[in-house]
Design an enzyme around this catalytic site. Structure first.
Site, PDB file in Angstrom:
ATOM      1  N   SER A   1      60.301 -22.981   6.881  1.00 45.07           N
ATOM      2  CA  SER A   1      59.842 -23.042   5.484  1.00 45.07           C
ATOM      3  C   SER A   1      60.938 -22.573   4.531  1.00 45.07           C
ATOM      4  O   SER A   1      61.180 -23.185   3.491  1.00 45.07           O
ATOM      5  CB  SER A   1      58.614 -22.146   5.295  1.00 45.07           C
ATOM      6  OG  SER A   1      57.514 -22.698   5.954  1.00 45.07           O
TER       7      SER A   1
ATOM      8  N   ARG B   1      63.370 -24.735   1.592  1.00 39.89           N
ATOM      9  CA  ARG B   1      63.395 -24.331   0.177  1.00 39.89           C
ATOM     10  C   ARG B   1      64.810 -23.969  -0.275  1.00 39.89           C
ATOM     11  O   ARG B   1      65.240 -24.358  -1.366  1.00 39.89           O
ATOM     12  CB  ARG B   1      62.437 -23.158  -0.043  1.00 39.89           C
ATOM     13  CG  ARG B   1      60.975 -23.614   0.004  1.00 39.89           C
ATOM     14  CD  ARG B   1      60.072 -22.462   0.346  1.00 39.89           C
ATOM     15  NE  ARG B   1      58.668 -22.784   0.194  1.00 39.89           N
ATOM     16  CZ  ARG B   1      57.930 -23.394   1.136  1.00 39.89           C
ATOM     17  NH1 ARG B   1      58.476 -23.782   2.261  1.00 39.89           N
ATOM     18  NH2 ARG B   1      56.647 -23.629   0.926  1.00 39.89           N
TER      19      ARG B   1
ATOM     20  N   GLY C   1      56.745 -33.191   6.769  1.00 38.75           N
ATOM     21  CA  GLY C   1      55.802 -33.153   5.644  1.00 38.75           C
ATOM     22  C   GLY C   1      56.344 -32.303   4.511  1.00 38.75           C
ATOM     23  O   GLY C   1      56.142 -32.620   3.332  1.00 38.75           O
TER      24      GLY C   1
ATOM     25  N   SER D   1      47.494 -25.176  -0.380  1.00 35.63           N
ATOM     26  CA  SER D   1      48.669 -25.756   0.259  1.00 35.63           C
ATOM     27  C   SER D   1      49.938 -25.250  -0.415  1.00 35.63           C
ATOM     28  O   SER D   1      50.153 -25.453  -1.615  1.00 35.63           O
ATOM     29  CB  SER D   1      48.618 -27.287   0.172  1.00 35.63           C
ATOM     30  OG  SER D   1      49.912 -27.821   0.387  1.00 35.63           O
TER      31      SER D   1
ATOM     32  N   ASP E   1      49.806 -22.661  10.997  1.00 39.88           N
ATOM     33  CA  ASP E   1      50.728 -23.202  12.009  1.00 39.88           C
ATOM     34  C   ASP E   1      50.611 -22.492  13.367  1.00 39.88           C
ATOM     35  O   ASP E   1      51.112 -22.987  14.375  1.00 39.88           O
ATOM     36  CB  ASP E   1      52.176 -23.119  11.511  1.00 39.88           C
ATOM     37  CG  ASP E   1      52.420 -24.069  10.335  1.00 39.88           C
ATOM     38  OD1 ASP E   1      51.638 -25.029  10.157  1.00 39.88           O
ATOM     39  OD2 ASP E   1      53.379 -23.837   9.577  1.00 39.88           O
TER      40      ASP E   1
ATOM     41  N   ARG F   1      54.223 -28.438  17.737  1.00 35.71           N
ATOM     42  CA  ARG F   1      53.472 -27.190  17.952  1.00 35.71           C
ATOM     43  C   ARG F   1      52.461 -27.318  19.096  1.00 35.71           C
ATOM     44  O   ARG F   1      52.136 -26.341  19.760  1.00 35.71           O
ATOM     45  CB  ARG F   1      52.792 -26.731  16.661  1.00 35.71           C
ATOM     46  CG  ARG F   1      53.808 -26.431  15.566  1.00 35.71           C
ATOM     47  CD  ARG F   1      53.392 -25.371  14.586  1.00 35.71           C
ATOM     48  NE  ARG F   1      54.251 -25.421  13.409  1.00 35.71           N
ATOM     49  CZ  ARG F   1      55.433 -24.824  13.304  1.00 35.71           C
ATOM     50  NH1 ARG F   1      55.918 -24.099  14.292  1.00 35.71           N
ATOM     51  NH2 ARG F   1      56.151 -24.937  12.199  1.00 35.71           N
TER      52      ARG F   1
HETATM   53  C1  S3P Z   1      54.487 -25.253   4.905  1.00 36.07           C
HETATM   54  C2  S3P Z   1      53.187 -25.128   4.533  1.00 36.07           C
HETATM   55  C3  S3P Z   1      52.069 -25.463   5.419  1.00 36.07           C
HETATM   56  C4  S3P Z   1      52.517 -25.536   6.872  1.00 36.07           C
HETATM   57  C5  S3P Z   1      53.780 -26.316   7.049  1.00 36.07           C
HETATM   58  C6  S3P Z   1      54.897 -25.705   6.235  1.00 36.07           C
HETATM   59  C7  S3P Z   1      55.525 -24.879   3.923  1.00 36.07           C
HETATM   60  O1  S3P Z   1      51.536 -26.711   5.034  1.00 36.07           O
HETATM   61  O2  S3P Z   1      51.504 -26.077   7.680  1.00 36.07           O
HETATM   62  O3  S3P Z   1      54.163 -26.321   8.417  1.00 36.07           O
HETATM   63  O4  S3P Z   1      56.688 -24.680   4.303  1.00 36.07           O
HETATM   64  O5  S3P Z   1      55.185 -24.774   2.744  1.00 36.07           O
HETATM   65  P1  S3P Z   1      50.506 -26.847   3.781  1.00 36.07           P
HETATM   66  O6  S3P Z   1      51.192 -26.352   2.595  1.00 36.07           O
HETATM   67  O7  S3P Z   1      50.196 -28.301   3.731  1.00 36.07           O
HETATM   68  O8  S3P Z   1      49.338 -26.019   4.187  1.00 36.07           O
END
Ligand code: S3P
Length: 424
Positions: A20, A24, A90, A162, A310, A383
């Site tokens: 994460s 960023r 994602g 989210s 996660d 995962r």
């Molecule tokens: C993440 C947020 C989560 C998580 C993903 C990483 C992030 O998803 O499941 O693996 O880095 O912001 P959501 O924001 O859709 O819950």
């Protein structure tokens, strides 16, 4: 990948950087003044996709011999020559559009088969409200087409908790006229807020609401990304399964919005301690030591399900080895992750001979069950592959994890590191 039963988990590990945070830092580096230098950047394919996108947007990227990565920021990003490939990620597909919405060009983003099934309406709605043109090819599924625009600030309440949606809106807020506010139903991971501050952006938070003023300047940073706690989760859970275990994981991310796993493991009865706590760019980092303790059972619901989203697959996967079982509620989001994680956890637990109850928003995994080795279907989901490698360590007989190579999405070194701490 074949996993044979283990006797113990012993040793010390240091893990690649948190996924994460790596996403960023790479995205903000692209729009910051100067060159950002990052050590221990995530080695996962997801973050490599983010870096490749940033490169396609005109930022120079250097991978140094000492393992650090440098990203040169640009005042204005360049229109990419081809569609941006987000792969399986994602986070790339949902967060980068926040930045693209504020540029003066149009571009496309696409992903692999799993990502193409995932809902994007959650970012399309607020970014349109801010003035961007954004559309999805099929309903709200990728590929996405975005035309940047002059954005205006909004006050947005996310319908689902989210962090990705919150981040997309805050990133777009950097390019908007006025103050953008995001409010969320449950507090999600706050790395975007910490990262923005680290890059010199002022923002304010009150309870579950964050506000950012547009047109602030970002300044490059030098940082070491803390070890990924979602990767650590597999080792912590594995160690908790064996009476003779003793495992130390150094320099792990311990941000309170990410570290709920430690609370749950303590409630379950594992013996955990944290030492050498430090703060880097607003992120807590420390060393975790874990030893066996008889695992009882627990229910995970509400805000805790959001915080642990996660880690839920691995917690469910060790559920049969606890005394009273593990119940997971309010986790419908698991159905729209890289795979339908509720269905796949249930399917694989059953393949190993366990009883479990699958529900729309979670699972109930009774405790005190003996599992046998089995053919595991990871569904190409990193995962799931890693969670069942952990479950397989205490099963009778060996297991075969199909699609184990998916671990590369977040943690390419996983199986090798697991072998290095398993005693047989
Ligand atoms: C993440 C947020 C989560 C998580 C993903 C990483 C992030 O998803 O499941 O693996 O880095 O912001 P959501 O924001 O859709 O819950």
């Amino acid at each position: 990948m074949i996993i044979r039963p283990a006797k113990n988990i012993l040793g010390a590990l240091r893990l690649p950087g948190d996924k994460s945070i790596s996403h960023r830092y790479a995205m903000l580096a692209a729009i910051a003044e100067g060159t950002t230098r990052l050590a221990n950047f995530s080695t996962g394919a997801d973050c490599a996709n983010t870096v490749a996108c940033v490169q396609q947007l005109g930022c120079a990227v250097r991978k140094n011999q000492d393992g650090t990565i440098e990203i040169e920021g640009r005042e204005r990003l360049q229109p990419p020559e081809t569609s941006l490939d987000c792969g399986n990620s994602g986070s790339t597909m949902r967060m980068l559009p926040g930045i693209l919405a504020g540029q003066d060009f149009a571009c496309d983003l696409h992903g692999d088969e799993s990502l193409t099934r995932r809902p994007m309406g959650r970012i399309i709605t607020p970014l349109r409200l801010m003035g961007a043109e954004i559309s999805a090819a099929a309903g709200d599924r990728p590929p996405l087409h975005i035309r940047g625009a002059k954005l205006h600030a909004i006050e947005y309440t996310t319908p689902i908790a989210s962090a990705q949606v919150k981040s997309a809106v805050l990133f777009a807020g950097l390019f908007a006229e006025g103050e953008t506010a995001v409010e969320e139903p449950h507090r999600t991971r706050d790395h975007t807020e910490q990262a923005l501050r680290a890059f010199g952006v002022e923002l304010s938070r009150s309870k579950n609401r964050v506000t950012v003023r547009g047109h602030q300047k970002l300044k490059a940073i030098e940082a070491a990304v803390p070890g990924d706690i979602s990767s650590a989760a597999f080792f912590l859970c594995a160690a908790a399964l064996f009476p003779g275990s003793n495992l130390v994981i150094e320099s792990v991310l311990l941000n309170p919005t990410r570290a709920s796993l430690l609370d749950v493991m303590k409630i379950l009865g594992a013996r955990l301690s944290v030492i050498n706590l430090e703060e880097h760019h607003g992120e807590l980092v420390g060393t975790i030591k874990v030893e066996y303790g008889k695992l009882t059972g627990t229910t995970i619901a509400g805000a805790q399900s959001v915080a642990l989203i996660d880690e839920l697959p691995v917690l469910a996967a060790i559920g049969p080895y606890t005394r009273d079982g593990i119940e997971i509620r309010d986790a419908k989001e698991l159905r729209v992750k890289e795979s339908d994680r509720i269905a796949l956890v249930a399917k694989n637990l059953r393949a190993m001979g366990a009883e479990c109850e699958e529900r729309e928003d979670g699972l109930r995994v009774p405790g005190n069950q003996k599992l046998h080795g089995a053919e595991i279907d990871s569904g190409g989901d990193h995962r799931i592959a890693m969670a069942f490698a952990v479950a397989a360590l205490r099963a009778e007989g060996q297991s075969v994890i199909h699609g184990a190579e998916s671990a590369k999405i977040s943690f390419p070194e996983f199986f090798e590191m697991l072998e290095s701490v398993v005693e047989r």
